[in-house]
Write a protein that holds these residues in place. Structure first.
Motif, mmCIF file in Angstrom:
data_model
loop_
_atom_site.group_PDB
_atom_site.id
_atom_site.type_symbol
_atom_site.label_atom_id
_atom_site.label_comp_id
_atom_site.label_asym_id
_atom_site.label_seq_id
_atom_site.Cartn_x
_atom_site.Cartn_y
_atom_site.Cartn_z
ATOM 1 N N ILE A 194 41.787 -1.423 58.608
ATOM 2 C CA ILE A 194 41.240 -0.068 58.513
ATOM 3 C C ILE A 194 42.315 0.929 58.106
ATOM 4 O O ILE A 194 42.116 1.758 57.210
ATOM 5 N N ARG A 218 38.175 -6.262 53.869
ATOM 6 C CA ARG A 218 38.205 -5.427 55.073
ATOM 7 C C ARG A 218 36.880 -5.512 55.835
ATOM 8 O O ARG A 218 36.851 -5.701 57.048
ATOM 9 N N ILE A 235 36.532 -7.148 59.631
ATOM 10 C CA ILE A 235 36.114 -6.293 60.745
ATOM 11 C C ILE A 235 34.880 -6.862 61.427
ATOM 12 O O ILE A 235 34.818 -6.968 62.660
ATOM 13 N N SER A 239 35.423 2.572 61.810
ATOM 14 C CA SER A 239 35.813 2.243 60.443
ATOM 15 C C SER A 239 35.300 3.293 59.464
ATOM 16 O O SER A 239 36.050 3.781 58.598
#
Length: 410
Positions: free
Chosen positions: A225, A328, A332, A348
């Motif tokens: 992040i 990403r 996550i 996020s």
């Protein structure tokens, strides 16, 4: 995963979800064109257009974290459907304002605040829903599939909005109403896994704090992040595109339009490619590499005075950004337990949303202080420095090889 757990995943749920996000994003893009034209026609000041973004950003910024908590305590499908229904209500109000034609834009701003609040709830609920519709081994491909349609809506939406606005704002808002209502109905009928929230004695503020604490405790999540945050913050070259189009490349409004489309075109190309050739190994290293490419492309664009090279640099910038977004998002979601998905998605989105807004501010301020070209080049160099620093600060992120290596905490 047992055979029984596989039965709950249906391909049509993924396609339905992607369709709902596509038409909702398309409606947002179409509506933004009409709002911009109408308010500027009434106010005739650049500040009026700035307030359009501010009115949406403030409620999104304030509500995203609480919306993540609500998403974790209630059915994500219901939260997203209600948010889409609220967006449809806003389009109805815009339609009414277009019919009655007020002389000032303040009533539009009031509706925009409500619309920003709806987007604040739609973001976390929509982002946290996808893991419940596809099995973990298909999640990376599903993100790329969803991203390709999202980017297609981002590319085509403004053009469609301009065409419809030529017919009249009533046509614009009627299409938007249909889009938001359709998205709400589609999501309400989705299948997939069902998440049953756990009973908790903690209050709302403690639950929100749990989401922030979880992100801080997971180096892979925090590193992914924050890397995106600082890369976008420093490499915000797109905010200065009007200056490049008019004063550096001398290509006029049409050339400016192509410059605006180039990053989205690159992102669409890469999202489509990732649906067929998903990333299977070297995940962490590839994320750092693509962010570095993002920085290099920013430097090339900043120094270029040759229009085709500038277009190519922006295209590569979009390609690299999409790879980073895909990695990403997958890291996550695969690192997050079901009970935390809404709050972690909210954290996020808060970071990424803030980076977009602050990146534009940083680019404009730096350009005013040191000049446009030095500001863009410095931003690209800063991105490369962040990559090197983050590789040392977050070795667990760098060492991730396969998405399957990520374990979800219980």
């Amino acid at each position: 995963m047992s055979d029984h757990s596989r039965i709950v995943y249906r391909d049509r749920d993924l396609y339905s979800f992607v369709t709902s996000r596509f038409i909702a994003t398309l409606a947002i893009q179409v509506q933004s064109v009409a709002i911009g034209w109408q308010i500027y026609d009434m106010e005739r000041t650049p500040l009026a257009l700035g307030l359009v973004g501010l009115c949406q950003f403030l409620p999104m910024f304030l509500l995203t974290l609480p919306a993540g908590d609500i998403t974790d305590r209630f059915n994500q499908r219901r939260v997203y459907s209600l948010a889409a229904a609220l967006q449809a209500l806003c389009s109805i109000l815009f339609l009414a304002l277009s019919v009655f034609r007020p002389h000032t834009g303040w009533m539009y701003y009031v509706v925009l605040v409500l619309f920003g609040a709806a987007r604040g709830f739609a973001g976390p609920s929509g982002s946290s829903l996808l893991p419940f519709l596809v099995p973990p081994e298909r999640f990376s491909r599903a993100i790329a599939f969803s991203s390709s349609f999202f980017t297609a809506a981002t590319i085509s939406g403004p053009a469609l909005g301009g065409f419809l606005y030529g017919l009249g704002p009533v046509y614009v808002y009627s299409i938007c109403i249909a889009g938001f209502v359709g998205a709400a109905l589609i999501v309400a009928r989705l299948g997939g896994r069902r998440f049953v929230p756990e009973k908790s004695q903690t209050n709302r503020y403690e639950r929100v704090a749990e989401g922030v604490t979880f992100v801080r405790s997971r180096p892979v999540v925090l590193g992914a992040i924050s890397l995106d945050l600082f890369a976008v913050l420093l490499g915000g070259a797109t905010a200065l595109l009007p200056i490049y189009a008019r004063d550096i490349l001398h290509v006029g409004p049409l050339g400016f339009g192509f410059l605006r489309s180039a990053p989205a075109a690159g992102a669409f190309f890469m999202a489509f490619s990732l649906t067929h050739f998903p990333i299977r190994s070297g995940v962490g290293a590839k994320m750092f590499a693509t962010v570095a490419v993002f920085g290099i492309a920013t430097i090339v664009f900043g120094l270029s005075t040759y229009y085709p090279l500038s277009l190519l640099a922006l295209f590569v910038l979009g390609v690299s950004d999409m790879v980073s977004v895909n990695i990403r998002g997958t890291l996550i979601q695969l690192s997050t337990p079901d009970t935390m998905r809404g709050r972690v998605s909210a954290v996020s989105m808060l970071f990424i949303g803030a980076s977009n807004e602050l990146g534009e501010f940083e680019s404009g301020t730096t350009a005013a202080l040191m000049g446009t070209v030095p500001a863009v080049v410095a931003g690209g160099i800063g991105t490369l420095l962040v990559v090197g620093l983050w590789m040392k600060l977050f070795p667990p992120l760098r060492q991730v090889n396969k998405f399957a290596d990520i374990s979800v905490p219980v």
